[in-house]
Design a protein around this motif. Structure first.
Motif, mmCIF file in Angstrom:
data_model
loop_
_atom_site.group_PDB
_atom_site.id
_atom_site.type_symbol
_atom_site.label_atom_id
_atom_site.label_comp_id
_atom_site.label_asym_id
_atom_site.label_seq_id
_atom_site.Cartn_x
_atom_site.Cartn_y
_atom_site.Cartn_z
ATOM 1 N N ASP A 178 48.162 22.581 10.000
ATOM 2 C CA ASP A 178 48.810 23.511 8.968
ATOM 3 C C ASP A 178 47.856 24.447 8.189
ATOM 4 O O ASP A 178 48.647 25.139 7.686
ATOM 5 C CB ASP A 178 49.378 22.424 8.044
ATOM 6 C CG ASP A 178 50.617 21.682 8.553
ATOM 7 O OD1 ASP A 178 51.068 22.035 9.684
ATOM 8 O OD2 ASP A 178 50.949 20.813 8.120
ATOM 9 N N TYR A 179 46.695 24.126 8.197
ATOM 10 C CA TYR A 179 45.813 24.972 7.471
ATOM 11 C C TYR A 179 44.834 25.809 8.229
ATOM 12 O O TYR A 179 43.930 26.306 7.703
ATOM 13 C CB TYR A 179 45.053 24.179 6.428
ATOM 14 C CG TYR A 179 45.933 23.487 5.545
ATOM 15 C CD1 TYR A 179 46.757 24.133 4.571
ATOM 16 C CD2 TYR A 179 46.519 22.298 5.828
ATOM 17 C CE1 TYR A 179 47.654 23.428 3.771
ATOM 18 C CE2 TYR A 179 47.206 21.399 4.798
ATOM 19 C CZ TYR A 179 47.923 22.280 3.757
ATOM 20 O OH TYR A 179 48.675 21.500 3.072
ATOM 21 N N ARG A 180 45.093 25.520 9.645
ATOM 22 C CA ARG A 180 43.870 26.291 10.463
ATOM 23 C C ARG A 180 44.844 26.388 11.760
ATOM 24 O O ARG A 180 45.595 25.388 12.224
ATOM 25 C CB ARG A 180 43.023 25.410 10.764
ATOM 26 C CG ARG A 180 41.421 25.886 10.861
ATOM 27 C CD ARG A 180 40.600 24.853 10.849
ATOM 28 N NE ARG A 180 39.214 25.116 11.163
ATOM 29 C CZ ARG A 180 39.135 26.071 12.401
ATOM 30 N NH1 ARG A 180 40.300 26.539 12.953
ATOM 31 N NH2 ARG A 180 37.844 26.414 12.996
ATOM 32 N N ASP A 181 44.564 27.451 12.468
ATOM 33 C CA ASP A 181 45.261 27.709 13.941
ATOM 34 C C ASP A 181 45.058 26.253 14.795
ATOM 35 O O ASP A 181 43.863 25.996 14.909
ATOM 36 C CB ASP A 181 45.098 28.890 14.585
ATOM 37 C CG ASP A 181 45.531 30.280 13.894
ATOM 38 O OD1 ASP A 181 46.597 30.029 13.527
ATOM 39 O OD2 ASP A 181 44.777 31.192 13.816
ATOM 40 N N HIS A 182 46.018 26.125 15.365
ATOM 41 C CA HIS A 182 45.760 24.914 16.423
ATOM 42 C C HIS A 182 44.674 25.373 17.345
ATOM 43 O O HIS A 182 44.890 26.465 17.883
ATOM 44 C CB HIS A 182 47.161 24.908 17.192
ATOM 45 C CG HIS A 182 47.064 23.595 18.216
ATOM 46 N ND1 HIS A 182 46.967 22.327 18.025
ATOM 47 C CD2 HIS A 182 47.013 23.783 19.586
ATOM 48 C CE1 HIS A 182 47.025 21.576 18.860
ATOM 49 N NE2 HIS A 182 47.134 22.526 19.895
#
Lengths: 146, 146
Positions: A86-90
Motif C-alpha cells: 500500500d505504501y510502495r509499488d508491488h
DNA sequence: TCGATTTTGCAAATTATTTGCAATATTCGC
DNA sequence: GCGAATATTGCAAATAATTTGCAAAATCGA
C-alpha cells in the motif's frame, strides 16, 4: 499509495494506537531505506539509545497487523521488514547467493499470468497474497565468477 | 526424476556419506508424505525412539546440501521440508490462512512468463531458483466464511 | 495540566535449531 | 564375516531470533 510520516500518525490514531517515539522512528527508517531490513538493522539505524530492540519488534508486529509493514523471509535466519504494498509499488526481490545483495524487480508474473484466476477456477482456492523471491547471481558476482 | 529409497542410498554412498538409520528413516517419511513437514513432524512420524531430533535436523541439513531436500518457509516460525524438484515435479503451495492446509499447484508463472530471461536482460541478474508461496482461503474455508 | 491508558525498557523466557563430545553405527579391506 | 578406521548419533548444553512480564515512563483526551 499514501505518503508522509503524518499519514501513519493519523492511521495509528484512528486505530486507537499512540504515536510514540519508537513507532515514529521505525517508520522513518523504513520509509527512508529502500530495501528490507532486519529488526537489528532497523534498531541500529535509529541511533537512539533510548529505544530498545524489543520496542522495534513490537512496533514491527503492530505495523504488520495494520498492513503497514510486510515481513520478508529470505532463509537467512532473521526476518526482514519493508513497507507494505500500500505504501510502495508491488515488487519482488532478486537475492544474490554470492554477496547477499537485494535488488527489487517490479515485474510480477503472478499478476501477469492471471495465476490467481486460474487457481480459483481449477481448485477453488482464493489467492489473497503471494510471496515471490528470486535467487541467483547479481551482475557483479556473475562477472567475478568467471 | 529418480525413484526408490535405494537411489538415495547410492547417492549418499557416492558422495562419501553413510547410509544410516536416521537418514534412511527421514527419507522414507519425506517420500511417503506428499506435503512439506516440520522437523518435529518428521521426527514424530519416524516412530523410532532410537532416533533423536538432532539427527533429523542433521539429516535434513545434509539432504539440503545435496539438493535432495528443499526447505519451505511459510512464516510459521518453523521451517518445513520436502523432496527437492529433482525428485518431485516442480510445484508451489497454496497455504490457507484460515486452516493452515497446504495444497500443491503445478502451475509456475515464473517459468511460464519467461521471467528469468526478462530479468537477465534488464538487470544482468542471473536467476537460479525461486520461492513462490500463495496465501488465501481454501475452498472449504471460503465456504465457512460465508 | 491531570488522571487514565498505553507503551516502553529491561531482564528473563521461549522456541527452533545447532553443536561438543563420548558412545555407537557404518564402511571397507581382508 | 571380522575388526580397525571413520562417520554418525544421542544427549545435554549452547545459540540466536523473537516474545513477554512487569514496574516505570510516555502519550492521550478532557
Amino acid at each position: 499509495m499514501r505518503h508522509g510520516i503524518t499519514h501513519f500518525k493519523d492511521l495509528l490514531g484512528g486505530e486507537g494506537y499512540s504515536w510514540t517515539r519508537a513507532r515514529s522512528a521505525v517508520l522513518t527508517v523504513l520509509t527512508t531505506v529502500p530495501r528490507p531490513l532486519r529488526a537489528e538493522e532497523i534498531h541500529r539505524a535509529l541511533r537512539d539509545p533510548r529505544i530498545n530492540l524489543s520496542s522495534v519488534y513490537r512496533a514491527l508486529r503492530l505495523f504488520e497487523s495494520l498492513n503497514v509493514v510486510h515481513r520478508v523471509e529470505l532463509g537467512e535466519g532473521a526476518a526482514r521488514y519493508e513497507l507494505a504494498d500500500d505504501y510502495r509499488d508491488h515488487h519482488h526481490h532478486l537475492v544474490c547467493d554470492a554477496c547477499g545483495r537485494i535488488e527489487d524487480v517490479a515485474a510480477c508474473p503472478v499478476e501477469a499470468a492471471g495465476l490467481t484466476r486460474h487457481i480459483r477456477k481449477r481448485t477453488g482456492f482464493a489467492v489473497r497474497s503471494h510471496v515471490l523471491e528470486l535467487f541467483g547471481l547479481c551482475r557483479p558476482c556473475r562477472r567475478d565468477a568467471r
